[in-house]
Design a protein around this motif. Structure first.
Motif, PDB file in Angstrom:
ATOM      1  N   GLY A 132       0.787  -1.229   0.000  1.00 37.51           N
ATOM      2  CA  GLY A 132       0.000   0.000   0.000  1.00 37.51           C
ATOM      3  C   GLY A 132       0.815   1.273   0.000  1.00 37.51           C
ATOM      4  N   ALA A 133       2.141   1.156   0.168  1.00 42.13           N
ATOM      5  CA  ALA A 133       2.988   2.345   0.198  1.00 42.13           C
ATOM      6  C   ALA A 133       3.230   2.886  -1.207  1.00 42.13           C
ATOM      7  CB  ALA A 133       4.327   2.011   0.861  1.00 42.13           C
ATOM      8  N   LEU A 134       3.292   4.190  -1.324  1.00 38.86           N
ATOM      9  CA  LEU A 134       3.685   4.848  -2.557  1.00 38.86           C
ATOM     10  C   LEU A 134       5.159   5.223  -2.427  1.00 38.86           C
ATOM     11  CD1 LEU A 134       0.578   7.141  -3.038  1.00 38.86           C
ATOM     12  CD2 LEU A 134       1.118   5.056  -4.275  1.00 38.86           C
ATOM     13  N   VAL A 135       5.965   4.767  -3.374  1.00 38.66           N
ATOM     14  CA  VAL A 135       7.415   4.855  -3.237  1.00 38.66           C
ATOM     15  C   VAL A 135       8.008   5.651  -4.397  1.00 38.66           C
ATOM     16  CG1 VAL A 135       9.569   3.552  -3.023  1.00 38.66           C
ATOM     17  CG2 VAL A 135       7.442   2.634  -2.047  1.00 38.66           C
ATOM     18  N   ARG A 136       8.875   6.593  -4.035  1.00 37.40           N
ATOM     19  CA  ARG A 136       9.597   7.393  -5.034  1.00 37.40           C
ATOM     20  C   ARG A 136      10.988   6.793  -5.213  1.00 37.40           C
ATOM     21  NH1 ARG A 136       8.570  12.221  -3.100  1.00 37.40           N
ATOM     22  NH2 ARG A 136       6.886  12.556  -4.591  1.00 37.40           N
ATOM     23  N   VAL A 137      11.371   6.502  -6.462  1.00 36.86           N
ATOM     24  CA  VAL A 137      12.643   5.858  -6.774  1.00 36.86           C
ATOM     25  C   VAL A 137      13.670   6.926  -7.154  1.00 36.86           C
ATOM     26  CG1 VAL A 137      13.794   4.131  -8.204  1.00 36.86           C
ATOM     27  CG2 VAL A 137      11.392   3.824  -7.574  1.00 36.86           C
ATOM     28  N   PRO A 138      14.845   6.956  -6.514  1.00 37.29           N
ATOM     29  CA  PRO A 138      15.838   8.001  -6.809  1.00 37.29           C
ATOM     30  C   PRO A 138      16.470   7.848  -8.181  1.00 37.29           C
ATOM     31  CG  PRO A 138      16.746   6.383  -5.291  1.00 37.29           C
ATOM     32  CD  PRO A 138      15.287   6.048  -5.445  1.00 37.29           C
ATOM     33  N   VAL A 139      16.804   8.970  -8.775  1.00 38.79           N
ATOM     34  CA  VAL A 139      17.407   9.035 -10.104  1.00 38.79           C
ATOM     35  C   VAL A 139      18.762   9.713 -10.001  1.00 38.79           C
ATOM     36  CG1 VAL A 139      17.179  10.066 -12.405  1.00 38.79           C
ATOM     37  CG2 VAL A 139      15.187   9.052 -11.288  1.00 38.79           C
ATOM     38  N   ALA A 140      19.721   9.245 -10.791  1.00 43.33           N
ATOM     39  CA  ALA A 140      21.053   9.846 -10.796  1.00 43.33           C
ATOM     40  C   ALA A 140      20.961  11.304 -11.228  1.00 43.33           C
ATOM     41  CB  ALA A 140      21.973   9.075 -11.741  1.00 43.33           C
ATOM     42  N   PRO A 141      21.672  12.215 -10.538  1.00 44.20           N
ATOM     43  CA  PRO A 141      21.632  13.636 -10.908  1.00 44.20           C
ATOM     44  C   PRO A 141      22.131  13.838 -12.338  1.00 44.20           C
ATOM     45  CG  PRO A 141      22.661  13.323  -8.755  1.00 44.20           C
ATOM     46  CD  PRO A 141      22.540  11.963  -9.373  1.00 44.20           C
ATOM     47  N   ALA A 142      21.494  14.746 -13.052  1.00 40.68           N
ATOM     48  CA  ALA A 142      21.937  15.067 -14.410  1.00 40.68           C
ATOM     49  C   ALA A 142      23.243  15.841 -14.345  1.00 40.68           C
ATOM     50  CB  ALA A 142      20.875  15.896 -15.122  1.00 40.68           C
TER      51      ALA A 142
END
Length: 234
Positions: free
Chosen positions: A77-87
């Motif tokens: 049920g959790a909403l999860v944000r996945v990290p992205v490598a900095p541009a």
């Protein structure tokens, strides 16, 4: 084909496979967001317009631009944000200009409806479906209607109860859509039972969860796709 990466849900600690989203750059090349394999995913409860974008650079043309932040809904049920490598930093101001603002969005920011009653939940879902691009979204006529909202090529259910939506509810929506030759979309305030979520994935039914602010959040891939490209291009 985009390679999946393992991601651990910060709420339940289960590891699952996540496929980074790919978008078309203005040059025509596919741009896959560089998800950090060793990054720390974050649970969130409400998405704002400002933090819904990440900066990424097209490997083909070098254009820096804003793209939707990678997210997924865990089975817990959790909403999860996945990290992205900095541009990488731009070489000059000319290449930095596209990163100063997001590209023109296909639709304006969604304005939620605060949910206080079951009727408010249906109203919020109707406005969200209209925002996605469905036409003539309305409540069906008759007290015995099997869906809460309908429109051309659309049937939708809204579950405002405090219990997770059941497998039977998902299957009933799918059967209704099959009979009406329409796409089914489900909204729930309490999330979905594990078997309901699995069946919706198999049947390609978009699942959304709503909090009391009235902002739906996608919890499976069909819902992500619907949110990203709208009903006409799915």
């Amino acid at each position: 084909m985009t390679e999946s990466v393992p991601v651990r849900c910060p709420a339940c600690r289960r590891e699952q496979s996540f496929t980074p989203p790919t978008y078309p750059c203005s040059c025509g090349a596919p741009l896959t967001l560089p998800v950090l394999r060793d990054g720390i995913p974050q649970e969130f409860g409400h998405r704002t317009w400002e933090d819904a974008w990440v900066v990424a650079t097209c490997a083909m043309c070098g254009l820096r631009g804003h793209w939707p932040q990678p997210e997924f809904g865990c089975a817990c049920g959790a909403l999860v944000r996945v990290p992205v490598a900095p541009a990488p930093a731009p070489a000059d101001r000319a290449t930095d200009r596209p990163a100063d603002r997001p590209p023109a969005a296909p639709r304006p920011a969604f304005r939620p409806v605060t949910i206080r009653t079951a009727r408010d939940a249906v109203t919020a879902a109707a406005q969200y479906l209209t925002w996605l691009g469905f036409r003539e979204v309305r409540r069906p006529e008759g007290q015995a209607a099997s869906v809460d909202l309908c429109g051309p090529g659309l049937v939708a259910r809204v579950d405002p109860t405090t219990r997770p939506t059941s497998l039977r509810d998902v299957e009933c929506l799918w059967l209704t859509g099959l009979n009406e030759s329409a796409a089914g979309v489900f909204f729930s305030l309490a999330g979905y039972a594990r078997d309901a979520r699995a069946r919706a994935d198999a049947l390609h039914i978009p699942l959304f969860i709503m909090d009391l602010t009235g902002t739906p959040q996608p919890v499976n891939d069909p819902a992500d796709s619907l949110t990203r490209v709208g009903p006409a291009e799915r």
